[in-house]
Scaffold this motif. Structure first.
Motif, PDB file in Angstrom:
ATOM      1  N   GLU A 299       0.846  -1.239   0.029  1.00 39.87           N
ATOM      2  CA  GLU A 299      -0.067   0.218   0.005  1.00 39.87           C
ATOM      3  C   GLU A 299       0.781   1.234   0.047  1.00 39.87           C
ATOM      4  O   GLU A 299       0.396   2.200  -0.677  1.00 39.87           O
ATOM      5  CB  GLU A 299      -0.812   0.060   1.139  1.00 39.87           C
ATOM      6  CG  GLU A 299      -1.922  -1.101   1.232  1.00 39.87           C
ATOM      7  CD  GLU A 299      -3.198  -0.615   0.189  1.00 39.87           C
ATOM      8  OE1 GLU A 299      -3.286   0.382  -0.083  1.00 39.87           O
ATOM      9  OE2 GLU A 299      -3.755  -1.620  -0.395  1.00 39.87           O
TER      10      GLU A 299
ATOM     11  N   GLN B 243      -6.911  -8.029 -10.966  1.00 38.56           N
ATOM     12  CA  GLN B 243      -6.787  -8.582  -9.623  1.00 38.56           C
ATOM     13  C   GLN B 243      -6.990  -9.972  -9.729  1.00 38.56           C
ATOM     14  O   GLN B 243      -6.218 -10.995  -8.846  1.00 38.56           O
ATOM     15  CB  GLN B 243      -7.666  -7.937  -8.766  1.00 38.56           C
ATOM     16  CG  GLN B 243      -7.011  -6.566  -8.060  1.00 38.56           C
ATOM     17  CD  GLN B 243      -6.028  -6.883  -7.261  1.00 38.56           C
ATOM     18  OE1 GLN B 243      -5.781  -7.960  -6.562  1.00 38.56           O
ATOM     19  NE2 GLN B 243      -4.788  -5.965  -7.330  1.00 38.56           N
TER      20      GLN B 243
ATOM     21  N   LEU C  51       2.123   2.194  -3.418  1.00 38.00           N
ATOM     22  CA  LEU C  51       1.039   2.617  -4.505  1.00 38.00           C
ATOM     23  C   LEU C  51       0.557   3.995  -3.855  1.00 38.00           C
ATOM     24  O   LEU C  51      -0.661   4.281  -4.265  1.00 38.00           O
ATOM     25  CB  LEU C  51       0.183   1.545  -4.581  1.00 38.00           C
ATOM     26  CG  LEU C  51       0.457   0.271  -5.307  1.00 38.00           C
ATOM     27  CD1 LEU C  51      -0.551  -0.817  -5.358  1.00 38.00           C
ATOM     28  CD2 LEU C  51       1.023   0.712  -6.732  1.00 38.00           C
TER      29      LEU C  51
ATOM     30  N   GLU D  27      -7.050  -2.893 -10.594  1.00 40.61           N
ATOM     31  CA  GLU D  27      -8.094  -3.750 -10.248  1.00 40.61           C
ATOM     32  C   GLU D  27      -8.495  -4.711 -11.486  1.00 40.61           C
ATOM     33  O   GLU D  27      -8.930  -5.871 -11.099  1.00 40.61           O
ATOM     34  CB  GLU D  27      -9.367  -2.909  -9.584  1.00 40.61           C
ATOM     35  CG  GLU D  27      -8.955  -2.280  -8.175  1.00 40.61           C
ATOM     36  CD  GLU D  27     -10.011  -1.382  -7.786  1.00 40.61           C
ATOM     37  OE1 GLU D  27     -11.261  -1.649  -8.395  1.00 40.61           O
ATOM     38  OE2 GLU D  27     -10.030  -0.911  -6.925  1.00 40.61           O
TER      39      GLU D  27
ATOM     40  N   THR E 233      -3.331   4.417 -10.807  1.00 43.84           N
ATOM     41  CA  THR E 233      -2.752   3.245 -11.455  1.00 43.84           C
ATOM     42  C   THR E 233      -3.329   1.987 -10.494  1.00 43.84           C
ATOM     43  O   THR E 233      -3.758   1.175 -10.994  1.00 43.84           O
ATOM     44  CB  THR E 233      -1.238   3.264 -11.136  1.00 43.84           C
ATOM     45  OG1 THR E 233      -0.826   4.591 -11.793  1.00 43.84           O
ATOM     46  CG2 THR E 233      -0.732   1.875 -11.618  1.00 43.84           C
ATOM     47  N   LYS E 234      -3.533   2.581  -8.912  1.00 42.93           N
ATOM     48  CA  LYS E 234      -4.019   1.145  -8.243  1.00 42.93           C
ATOM     49  C   LYS E 234      -5.474   0.927  -8.563  1.00 42.93           C
ATOM     50  O   LYS E 234      -5.652  -0.371  -8.545  1.00 42.93           O
ATOM     51  CB  LYS E 234      -4.008   1.701  -6.656  1.00 42.93           C
ATOM     52  CG  LYS E 234      -4.577   0.852  -5.897  1.00 42.93           C
ATOM     53  CD  LYS E 234      -4.380   1.203  -4.533  1.00 42.93           C
ATOM     54  CE  LYS E 234      -4.939   0.270  -3.510  1.00 42.93           C
ATOM     55  NZ  LYS E 234      -4.904   0.761  -1.913  1.00 42.93           N
ATOM     56  N   LYS E 235      -6.208   1.838  -8.976  1.00 41.39           N
ATOM     57  CA  LYS E 235      -7.533   1.629  -9.321  1.00 41.39           C
ATOM     58  C   LYS E 235      -7.690   0.848 -10.712  1.00 41.39           C
ATOM     59  O   LYS E 235      -8.388  -0.046 -10.846  1.00 41.39           O
ATOM     60  CB  LYS E 235      -8.296   3.130  -9.368  1.00 41.39           C
ATOM     61  CG  LYS E 235      -9.663   2.747  -9.924  1.00 41.39           C
ATOM     62  CD  LYS E 235     -10.474   2.211  -8.919  1.00 41.39           C
ATOM     63  CE  LYS E 235     -12.130   1.980  -9.133  1.00 41.39           C
ATOM     64  NZ  LYS E 235     -12.846   1.240  -8.105  1.00 41.39           N
TER      65      LYS E 235
END
Length: 217
Positions: free
Chosen positions: A121, A138, A124, A135, A130-132
């Motif tokens: 975490e 995932q 990021l 998804e 970018t994290k979103k």
């Protein structure tokens, strides 16, 4: 706003050289492309600067319609118009207007986007978008963990496995688009999954029948 540096100057020189040499060589092609394009393939690749679709495939101008994003991801088809429009609209245009014959999803070695699936975490923290976006990949993370556990795949091969399974996952996402599924069922569209190895120049094509990536040679 112009801030000159050696790299930007090189880009300007490159434009001049293109006009004086490369454009002249392909002048007839560009003339024919003046009003229309008729690409045969939609190439969905990573934004990584080391992946150059036209160079890898030796394609000429007008042959590839290209989408590039982090980790070569494909959103699930959605009827609402509030998510992932940049990629989805390009897919829609390529298939419904340009009527491409092929769609290639191309992953690659040492993919930072795929590796970011395992990032903490804190790493990021400054990359919320970018994290979103990641998804969408995932499910791949879970598949990789299961494969390493059940098939005793070496952990050191995690990144390669992630990039390859990600290609397969995004191919599945393409099938959620009804117009893609329809054209595929009618034999008007071909979907391919590729894995490009940067350091060797090798490209591997996914075989759904054998469920493996085979080197193109």
């Amino acid at each position: 706003m112009k801030r000159e540096n050696k790299k930007s100057n090189a880009l300007f020189e490159g434009v001049k050289e293109f006009k004086e040499k490369d454009f002249v060589i392909h002048q007839e092609i560009f003339k024919n492309l003046e009003k229309n394009q008729n690409p045969h393939t939609l190439f969905i690749g990573c934004s990584d600067s080391r992946v150059v679709p036209n160079l890898i495939t030796k394609s000429l101008p007008g042959e590839l319609f290209i989408i590039r994003n982090v980790a070569n991801l494909v959103p699930f088809f959605r009827k609402d118009l509030d998510a992932h429009l940049a990629t989805s609209s390009a897919i829609e245009y390529a298939v419904n207007v340009l009527e491409v014959e092929n769609i290639i999803v191309c992953g690659h070695s040492n993919c930072g986007g795929c590796r970011a699936l395992y990032a903490s975490e804190s790493k990021l923290k400054n990359l919320p978008m970018t994290k979103k976006w990641l998804e969408l990949a995932q499910p791949v993370k879970a598949l990789v963990k299961e494969k390493i556990k059940t098939e005793k795949t070496e952990t050191c091969k995690r990144d390669e496995l992630t990039a390859q399974l990600n290609v397969i996952e995004q191919m599945k996402h393409l099938l959620t688009f009804p117009y893609i599924k329809e054209r595929l069922d009618k034999g008007k569209l071909n979907i391919l999954g590729w894995y490009y190895v940067i350091e060797t120049g090798e490209v591997f094509n996914y075989s759904p029948e054998k469920q493996i990536f085979e080197r193109i040679e």
